[in-house]
Scaffold this motif. Structure first.
Motif, PDB file in Angstrom:
ATOM      1  N   LEU A  50      43.204  23.210   4.107  1.00 49.62           N
ATOM      2  CA  LEU A  50      41.769  23.014   4.294  1.00 49.62           C
ATOM      3  C   LEU A  50      41.078  24.352   4.547  1.00 49.62           C
ATOM      4  CD1 LEU A  50      41.732  19.958   6.751  1.00 49.62           C
ATOM      5  CD2 LEU A  50      41.713  19.915   4.248  1.00 49.62           C
ATOM      6  N   LEU A  51      39.818  24.444   4.159  1.00 49.00           N
ATOM      7  CA  LEU A  51      39.009  25.634   4.412  1.00 49.00           C
ATOM      8  C   LEU A  51      37.671  25.216   5.013  1.00 49.00           C
ATOM      9  CD1 LEU A  51      39.511  27.625   1.079  1.00 49.00           C
ATOM     10  CD2 LEU A  51      40.620  28.077   3.276  1.00 49.00           C
ATOM     11  N   PHE A  52      37.121  26.089   5.860  1.00 43.46           N
ATOM     12  CA  PHE A  52      35.790  25.849   6.415  1.00 43.46           C
ATOM     13  C   PHE A  52      34.714  26.423   5.504  1.00 43.46           C
ATOM     14  CE2 PHE A  52      37.988  25.141  10.461  1.00 43.46           C
ATOM     15  CZ  PHE A  52      37.242  24.070  10.956  1.00 43.46           C
ATOM     16  N   LEU A  53      33.574  25.763   5.502  1.00 49.69           N
ATOM     17  CA  LEU A  53      32.402  26.257   4.789  1.00 49.69           C
ATOM     18  C   LEU A  53      31.511  26.980   5.791  1.00 49.69           C
ATOM     19  CD1 LEU A  53      31.626  23.070   2.661  1.00 49.69           C
ATOM     20  CD2 LEU A  53      32.847  25.136   1.936  1.00 49.69           C
ATOM     21  N   GLY A  54      31.622  28.282   5.824  1.00 51.24           N
ATOM     22  CA  GLY A  54      30.801  29.063   6.742  1.00 51.24           C
ATOM     23  C   GLY A  54      29.330  29.025   6.349  1.00 51.24           C
ATOM     24  N   ALA A  55      28.475  29.261   7.334  1.00 53.63           N
ATOM     25  CA  ALA A  55      27.031  29.189   7.092  1.00 53.63           C
ATOM     26  C   ALA A  55      26.550  30.391   6.289  1.00 53.63           C
ATOM     27  CB  ALA A  55      26.295  29.116   8.423  1.00 53.63           C
ATOM     28  N   SER A  56      25.478  30.170   5.536  1.00 53.43           N
ATOM     29  CA  SER A  56      24.890  31.237   4.734  1.00 53.43           C
ATOM     30  C   SER A  56      23.372  31.050   4.707  1.00 53.43           C
ATOM     31  CB  SER A  56      25.478  31.217   3.312  1.00 53.43           C
ATOM     32  OG  SER A  56      24.947  32.265   2.533  1.00 53.43           O
ATOM     33  N   VAL A  57      22.848  30.411   3.669  1.00 54.90           N
ATOM     34  CA  VAL A  57      21.409  30.147   3.588  1.00 54.90           C
ATOM     35  C   VAL A  57      21.112  28.695   3.973  1.00 54.90           C
ATOM     36  CG1 VAL A  57      19.393  30.075   2.078  1.00 54.90           C
ATOM     37  CG2 VAL A  57      21.081  31.910   1.825  1.00 54.90           C
ATOM     38  N   SER A  58      21.910  27.772   3.422  1.00 52.46           N
ATOM     39  CA  SER A  58      21.666  26.357   3.712  1.00 52.46           C
ATOM     40  C   SER A  58      22.072  25.979   5.134  1.00 52.46           C
ATOM     41  CB  SER A  58      22.432  25.483   2.710  1.00 52.46           C
ATOM     42  OG  SER A  58      23.820  25.754   2.764  1.00 52.46           O
ATOM     43  N   ARG A  59      22.881  26.803   5.775  1.00 51.34           N
ATOM     44  CA  ARG A  59      23.249  26.620   7.181  1.00 51.34           C
ATOM     45  C   ARG A  59      23.121  27.973   7.867  1.00 51.34           C
ATOM     46  NH1 ARG A  59      23.374  22.446   4.940  1.00 51.34           N
ATOM     47  NH2 ARG A  59      24.815  20.689   5.146  1.00 51.34           N
ATOM     48  N   TYR A  60      22.795  27.969   9.160  1.00 52.17           N
ATOM     49  CA  TYR A  60      22.629  29.218   9.891  1.00 52.17           C
ATOM     50  C   TYR A  60      23.772  29.396  10.885  1.00 52.17           C
ATOM     51  CZ  TYR A  60      17.931  29.639   8.003  1.00 52.17           C
ATOM     52  OH  TYR A  60      16.871  29.761   7.154  1.00 52.17           O
ATOM     53  N   PRO A  61      24.446  30.533  10.842  1.00 51.55           N
ATOM     54  CA  PRO A  61      25.512  30.783  11.812  1.00 51.55           C
ATOM     55  C   PRO A  61      24.936  31.162  13.178  1.00 51.55           C
ATOM     56  CG  PRO A  61      25.216  32.708  10.431  1.00 51.55           C
ATOM     57  CD  PRO A  61      24.282  31.646   9.892  1.00 51.55           C
ATOM     58  N   SER A 406      27.272  25.009  18.184  1.00 56.44           N
ATOM     59  CA  SER A 406      27.194  25.538  19.539  1.00 56.44           C
ATOM     60  C   SER A 406      28.259  24.967  20.464  1.00 56.44           C
ATOM     61  CB  SER A 406      25.809  25.264  20.139  1.00 56.44           C
ATOM     62  OG  SER A 406      25.570  23.863  20.198  1.00 56.44           O
ATOM     63  N   HIS A 407      29.092  24.073  19.937  1.00 62.11           N
ATOM     64  CA  HIS A 407      30.215  23.528  20.702  1.00 62.11           C
ATOM     65  C   HIS A 407      31.287  23.108  19.706  1.00 62.11           C
ATOM     66  CE1 HIS A 407      32.578  21.327  23.636  1.00 62.11           C
ATOM     67  NE2 HIS A 407      31.765  21.765  24.590  1.00 62.11           N
ATOM     68  N   LEU A 408      32.547  23.271  20.126  1.00 57.74           N
ATOM     69  CA  LEU A 408      33.642  22.906  19.220  1.00 57.74           C
ATOM     70  C   LEU A 408      33.592  21.438  18.829  1.00 57.74           C
ATOM     71  CD1 LEU A 408      36.726  24.831  20.695  1.00 57.74           C
ATOM     72  CD2 LEU A 408      35.192  25.511  18.848  1.00 57.74           C
ATOM     73  N   ARG A 409      33.119  20.578  19.727  1.00 58.96           N
ATOM     74  CA  ARG A 409      33.077  19.157  19.398  1.00 58.96           C
ATOM     75  C   ARG A 409      32.038  18.824  18.328  1.00 58.96           C
ATOM     76  NH1 ARG A 409      31.339  18.764  24.906  1.00 58.96           N
ATOM     77  NH2 ARG A 409      29.069  18.862  25.074  1.00 58.96           N
ATOM     78  N   ASN A 410      31.170  19.781  17.997  1.00 66.26           N
ATOM     79  CA  ASN A 410      30.157  19.541  16.970  1.00 66.26           C
ATOM     80  C   ASN A 410      30.666  19.801  15.555  1.00 66.26           C
ATOM     81  OD1 ASN A 410      28.316  18.891  18.976  1.00 66.26           O
ATOM     82  ND2 ASN A 410      27.497  20.970  19.102  1.00 66.26           N
ATOM     83  N   LEU A 411      31.881  20.343  15.437  1.00 63.98           N
ATOM     84  CA  LEU A 411      32.478  20.497  14.117  1.00 63.98           C
ATOM     85  C   LEU A 411      32.672  19.116  13.490  1.00 63.98           C
ATOM     86  CD1 LEU A 411      35.078  23.247  15.018  1.00 63.98           C
ATOM     87  CD2 LEU A 411      33.196  23.519  13.383  1.00 63.98           C
ATOM     88  N   GLU A 412      32.559  19.028  12.169  1.00 63.63           N
ATOM     89  CA  GLU A 412      32.595  17.727  11.499  1.00 63.63           C
ATOM     90  C   GLU A 412      33.222  17.867  10.113  1.00 63.63           C
ATOM     91  OE1 GLU A 412      28.558  16.414  10.837  1.00 63.63           O
ATOM     92  OE2 GLU A 412      27.865  18.494  10.821  1.00 63.63           O
ATOM     93  N   PRO A 413      33.603  16.752   9.497  1.00 65.67           N
ATOM     94  CA  PRO A 413      34.221  16.826   8.176  1.00 65.67           C
ATOM     95  C   PRO A 413      33.355  17.532   7.143  1.00 65.67           C
ATOM     96  CG  PRO A 413      34.565  14.652   9.116  1.00 65.67           C
ATOM     97  CD  PRO A 413      33.630  15.372  10.047  1.00 65.67           C
ATOM     98  N   GLU A 414      32.039  17.456   7.292  1.00 65.66           N
ATOM     99  CA  GLU A 414      31.131  18.110   6.352  1.00 65.66           C
ATOM    100  C   GLU A 414      31.335  19.626   6.315  1.00 65.66           C
ATOM    101  OE1 GLU A 414      28.288  20.142   7.027  1.00 65.66           O
ATOM    102  OE2 GLU A 414      27.431  20.074   5.011  1.00 65.66           O
ATOM    103  N   ASP A 415      31.982  20.170   7.328  1.00 66.97           N
ATOM    104  CA  ASP A 415      32.240  21.615   7.387  1.00 66.97           C
ATOM    105  C   ASP A 415      33.491  22.016   6.624  1.00 66.97           C
ATOM    106  OD1 ASP A 415      30.057  22.220   9.169  1.00 66.97           O
ATOM    107  OD2 ASP A 415      31.228  21.340  10.798  1.00 66.97           O
TER     108      ASP A 415
END
Length: 441
Positions: A50-61, A406-415
């Protein structure tokens, strides 16, 4: 295969490779099955797929130096008067005194406490070394009942009812006679020097209704103060999780087949159970169907957790926390290269040693030999474990911030996306570069 063998036209069989040939020859020579420790060594779909989709334009890091990323987790919010509050979502899995030395158990307690997380007793009962050094200690209640003491149950911060283990779902544990010292035998009320086999099921129940009764008993013993976990080896995680919840569990622990063991049949380790990656989705689905996912019952995932990326991926798939066992022992000093010569004398090598059942561990971890056990300094080993746990947490935070969380529990499958069709199907996330989730669309 070496060049000279290939040049001679010699080709190794994929079905009967050299390891398989050795296993057949060993079985023919001895007439007994192979017993070892560690976990599955075959290649299995895992978090690396599995790989994470890091933020860019559509998401803000998030900015790592200025914006916080929380890591705390609370376990046992459903019924317990005193839920377990952890500073990080990485706990130490159950490993028994007997399988491990007293110094190793103490080191686990020291390392976990230094970073604000919990450790777990394992089969055989609670030791003063572990209770004394563990700020939060989970007491495992196993089918064997070895070392079971109601007074110790009341000293625990949580109780984990063990129904199965990832390395051997459906099977009991083993502790061979060479590790049964007077102290170990006394705690387990069994003879010195005699092989001990734990039961594969609890003696006083035959089904889920009996689990409900047992959880009620444990709550009465502890005055409803502490959370009750239920641990299952990953085989049928949807139904096992659902039944555990209906029986009254506060926390469900699902252990995949990459989980380790002190000793069991190799055929069990390699051919029973399902991979951790395949177990998370069904367990989460059961919690969601019952309306308790992230709102009442917490999920702990274990089995082959190695890095902060593994932690983050497990949480993105729906876990509230993870548990580590083998990785924790490596952090203490298991398979350390400084013992290379001694591993060689045992017919193994640093990085390959898995004969935990023999009690001859040069690192002093999986042994009851007093001279070997002395080699492990519990203070220094605990410090190493604490360092490792901090790194796991920092790595997971780094990934979460990159995904704008802003919290590890906010990670989700969409990532997440998957690299293979198999991992996409198991994890329920799209194949990278597509919107396709195999089996769903």
């Amino acid at each position: 295969m070496s060049l000279d063998l290939a040049a001679r036209g010699l080709r190794e069989s994929a079905t009967f490779d050299r390891a398989t040939i050795y296993d057949i020859q060993r079985a023919a020579d001895t007439g007994i099955y192979d017993i070892r420790g560690w976990g599955a060594k075959r290649a299995l779909p895992h978090f690396d797929d599995l790989l994470f989709l890091g933020a860019s334009v559509s998401r803000y890091p998030l900015e790592g130096y200025r914006e916080k990323c929380g890591t705390d987790v609370v376990l046992g919010t459903r019924h317990a008067l005193n839920p377990v509050h952890l500073d990080i979502p990485v706990t130490i899995a159950g490993m028994s005194f007997g399988a491990l030395s007293a110094n190793a158990k103490e080191a686990l307690g020291r390392g976990a406490s230094a970073v604000g997380t919990s450790t777990t007793t394992g089969d055989g009962g609670m030791t003063p070394e572990e209770r004394g050094q563990s700020s939060k200690l989970v007491y495992q209640y196993l089918p064997s009942r070895y070392g079971m003491n109601p007074d110790d149950l009341r000293k625990a911060d949580a109780i984990e009812v063990v129904l199965g283990q990832g390395a051997k779902p459906g099977g009991g544990g083993m502790l061979l006679g060479q590790k049964i010292t007077e102290r170990v035998a006394g705690m387990r009320t069994l003879p010195v020097g005699i092989d001990q086999r734990s039961a594969s099921r609890h003696p006083d129940w035959t089904g889920p209704d009996d689990l409900t009764v047992k959880i009620a008993e444990l709550r009465e013993i502890t005055d409803w103060r502490v959370p009750i976990y239920v641990k299952v080896g990953a085989s049928r995680p949807y139904y096992d999780t659902a039944l555990a919840v209906k029986a009254g569990a506060d926390v469900v622990v699902v252990d995949g087949m990459q989980g380790g063991t002190a000793a069991t049949q190799q055929v069990f380790i390699e051919h029973v159970g399902i991979p951790t990656l395949a177990a998370i989705g069904p367990a989460v689905a059961a919690l969601q169907d019952l309306g308790v996912h992230r709102t009442g019952v917490q999920l702990i995932v274990s089995g082959g957790i190695r890095t902060g990326a593994d932690v983050a991926k497990a949480m993105a798939l729906g876990a509230d926390a993870v548990a580590i066992g083998t990785a924790a022992l490596i952090a203490l000093g298991d398979n350390d290269p400084r013992y290379q010569d001694e591993y060689a004398k045992l017919g193994s090598a640093a990085g390959f040693y898995d004969d935990f059942q023999d009690g001859r561990d040069p690192a002093g971890i999986s042994t009851q030999d007093p001279e070997l056990a002395q080699r492990l300094d519990p203070i220094a080993a605990g410090r190493r474990l604490a360092n490792y746990l901090r790194v796991l947490t920092l790595e997971a935070q780094t990934i979460a911030r990159a995904c704008g969380k802003s919290h590890l529990r906010n990670l989700e499958p969409e990532d997440l996306v998957a690299l293979t069709v198999e991992s996409a199907a198991m994890a329920g996330v799209p194949l990278a570069g597509t919107s396709w989730i195999p089996g769903r669309s």
